[in-house]
Design an enzyme around this catalytic site. Structure first.
Site, PDB file in Angstrom:
ATOM      1  N   GLY A   1       1.075  -0.838   0.118  1.00  0.00           N
ATOM      2  CA  GLY A   1      -0.526   0.068  -0.124  1.00  0.00           C
ATOM      3  C   GLY A   1       0.902   1.587  -0.154  1.00  0.00           C
ATOM      4  O   GLY A   1       0.230   2.673   0.837  1.00  0.00           O
ATOM      5  N   SER A   2       2.107   1.199  -0.221  1.00  0.00           N
ATOM      6  CA  SER A   2       2.686   2.335  -0.865  1.00  0.00           C
ATOM      7  C   SER A   2       2.153   3.491  -1.462  1.00  0.00           C
ATOM      8  O   SER A   2       2.150   4.911  -1.267  1.00  0.00           O
ATOM      9  CB  SER A   2       4.457   1.950  -0.798  1.00  0.00           C
ATOM     10  N   ASN A   3       1.624   3.066  -2.333  1.00  0.00           N
ATOM     11  CA  ASN A   3       0.791   4.063  -3.366  1.00  0.00           C
ATOM     12  C   ASN A   3       0.174   4.416  -2.371  1.00  0.00           C
ATOM     13  O   ASN A   3      -0.386   5.389  -3.219  1.00  0.00           O
ATOM     14  CB  ASN A   3       0.726   3.035  -4.912  1.00  0.00           C
TER      15      ASN A   3
ATOM     16  N   ASN B   1      -4.383   2.318 -13.808  1.00  0.00           N
ATOM     17  CA  ASN B   1      -4.155   1.015 -13.233  1.00  0.00           C
ATOM     18  C   ASN B   1      -2.272   2.314 -13.457  1.00  0.00           C
ATOM     19  O   ASN B   1      -2.115   3.118 -13.943  1.00  0.00           O
ATOM     20  CB  ASN B   1      -3.458   0.049 -13.791  1.00  0.00           C
TER      21      ASN B   1
ATOM     22  N   HIS C   1       1.655   0.646 -13.504  1.00  0.00           N
ATOM     23  CA  HIS C   1       2.691  -0.456 -13.740  1.00  0.00           C
ATOM     24  C   HIS C   1       4.014   0.018 -13.689  1.00  0.00           C
ATOM     25  O   HIS C   1       4.487   0.795 -13.959  1.00  0.00           O
ATOM     26  CB  HIS C   1       1.852  -0.706 -15.049  1.00  0.00           C
TER      27      HIS C   1
ATOM     28  N   ASP D   1      -2.702  -4.734 -17.985  1.00  0.00           N
ATOM     29  CA  ASP D   1      -1.519  -4.192 -18.694  1.00  0.00           C
ATOM     30  C   ASP D   1      -1.882  -3.452 -20.045  1.00  0.00           C
ATOM     31  O   ASP D   1      -1.150  -2.924 -20.488  1.00  0.00           O
ATOM     32  CB  ASP D   1      -0.120  -3.917 -17.927  1.00  0.00           C
TER      33      ASP D   1
ATOM     34  N   GLU E   1       6.791   6.452  -9.227  1.00  0.00           N
ATOM     35  CA  GLU E   1       5.364   5.747  -8.745  1.00  0.00           C
ATOM     36  C   GLU E   1       4.627   7.135  -7.727  1.00  0.00           C
ATOM     37  O   GLU E   1       3.482   7.876  -8.385  1.00  0.00           O
ATOM     38  CB  GLU E   1       4.980   4.458  -8.233  1.00  0.00           C
TER      39      GLU E   1
HETATM   40  C1  GRF Z   1       2.887  -0.820  -7.705  1.00  0.00           C
HETATM   41  O1  GRF Z   1       4.693  -1.156  -8.390  1.00  0.00           O
HETATM   42  C2  GRF Z   1       2.891  -1.089  -8.671  1.00  0.00           C
HETATM   43  O2  GRF Z   1       3.123  -0.293 -10.014  1.00  0.00           O
HETATM   44  C3  GRF Z   1       1.917  -1.941  -8.670  1.00  0.00           C
HETATM   45  O3  GRF Z   1       1.579  -2.519  -8.050  1.00  0.00           O
HETATM   46  C4  GRF Z   1       3.032  -1.562  -7.634  1.00  0.00           C
HETATM   47  C5  GRF Z   1       2.193  -1.772  -5.491  1.00  0.00           C
HETATM   48  O4  GRF Z   1       2.603  -1.852  -4.256  1.00  0.00           O
HETATM   49  N1  GRF Z   1       0.833  -2.391  -9.294  1.00  0.00           N
HETATM   50  P1  GRF Z   1       2.662  -0.964  -3.266  1.00  0.00           P
HETATM   51  O5  GRF Z   1       1.841  -2.057  -2.843  1.00  0.00           O
HETATM   52  O6  GRF Z   1       1.475   0.301  -3.701  1.00  0.00           O
HETATM   53  O7  GRF Z   1       3.469  -0.191  -2.154  1.00  0.00           O
END
Ligand code: GRF
Length: 331
Positions: free
Chosen positions: A152-154, A242, A244, A285, A314
């Site tokens: 969940g870092s994003n 999404n 990627h 994708d 990201e």
């Molecule tokens: C990210 O690398 C994103 O590009 C891919 O899944 C990963 C999720 O990472 N779709 P996080 O859980 O947000 O750290």
């Protein structure tokens, strides 16, 4: 007079802090200012500078105190008031502007690629950096749902970004893994969650009623590994995106996720990799590209090192691209 509280309120919103923290931050600034002035005076006297000393020496000393001493004092006072994380972010921006390397930061040389394609419902060519959403201040926020099943870092980066931009609200987090790290983040942030069941997602109503009743307008995938069913895509046309961790169309598709992507990129001897933000269609994708950014791969770089650089890209770009898309959607 009436402008002042409004300006303070704006500043508070910009910093994304509550009123108590805002007051503490202001106190930190005030104490730092007076302390720096006092220390400068003491040092000036200690080195023996008086009003007779050549003005250039006096100003150079003051300038040095302001540039370096102020920053150190600011962080020290912030630490005493329990505000170190806030001020460290603030300092990092200043250090970056001054070109000073920041300890612990991953250094990447990055190039943005142009937005690849237009999409029917959105004129992405009109997307400009720093879109001004203030016009929407008075309106109800745009509700978005994050679909994520990883650490969940994003999701974290998106939540943090929009905390300071309340015209977009992360209103729901959906995951297919009950133990996903992103659910802990949701709990801490008081964001409602749904852990979805495979049968209902693919063969039932795809949770569309929940999304609609939650007034969700955009679906943001961030580490969601299941294919998105056609029914959901039809219910949110042009509103599901999404990210990627590679430069699509290469290194995408089934099985290309997480470390597998970076391992494949390194094994192929690529000299660059990056991120692709794209619309979601029924294939993995595959949808139209919205945004790409890339970084160079240095000789000897490992998949783990590359993964860190990609994560920086990201977090840096995904929230901003989401903001730009949402802004323009209403135009
Ligand atoms: C990210 O690398 C994103 O590009 C891919 O899944 C990963 C999720 O990472 N779709 P996080 O859980 O947000 O750290």
């Amino acid at each position: 007079m009436i402008l002042q509280p409004i300006m303070l309120k704006r500043l508070q919103t910009k910093w994304g802090v509550n009123t108590t923290q805002f007051i503490i931050i202001m106190c930190v600034f005030a104490i730092t200012g007076t302390t720096t002035a006092w220390i400068t005076k003491v040092i000036t006297e200690w080195v023996g500078f008086t009003s007779d000393t050549y003005w250039l020496w006096r100003w150079m000393l003051r300038l040095a105190m302001l540039i370096f001493g102020y920053q150190v004092i600011l962080l020290s006072v912030a630490f005493l008031f329990g505000q170190f994380p806030f001020f460290w972010q603030y300092e990092k921006k200043i250090l970056k502007r001054m070109g000073i390397p920041i300890p612990g930061e991953v250094k990447i040389s990055e190039t943005k690629l142009p937005i690849a394609k237009t999409h029917d419902s959105i004129n992405v060519h009109e997307i400009t950096a720093g879109s001004d959403l203030r016009a929407t201040d008075a309106q109800e926020p745009v509700y978005i749902a994050l679909f994520a099943s990883g650490a969940g870092s994003n999701a974290r980066a998106i939540i943090d970004y929009f905390r300071k931009r309340p015209f977009v609200k992360v209103a729901l987090i959906i995951s297919n893994k009950p133990q996903a790290g992103v659910l802990d983040i949701a709990t801490k942030e008081n964001i409602p969650t749904i852990t979805i069941a495979k049968e209902r997602f693919f063969k039932g109503d795809s949770y569309i009623p929940d999304l609609k009743s939650g007034k969700i307008q955009w679906i943001i995938l961030a580490g969601f590994l299941w294919k998105v069913p056609a029914a959901l895509i039809e219910a949110f046309p042009g509103k599901i995106i999404n990210i990627h961790p590679a430069l699509l169309p290469n290194y995408g598709g089934k099985g290309m996720y997480g470390h597998f992507v970076h391992e494949a990129v390194i094994a192929a001897g690529e000299q660059k990799s990056g991120i692709t933000i794209h619309y979601v269609d029924e294939l993995f994708d595959h949808g139209a590209h919205i945004f790409q950014a890339y970084c160079d791969i240095e000789p000897g770089e490992t998949p783990e090192m590359l993964a860190k650089k990609i994560q920086v890209l990201e977090h840096r770009h995904y929230p901003e691209v989401i903001e730009r898309l949402i802004t323009n959607a209403g135009v």
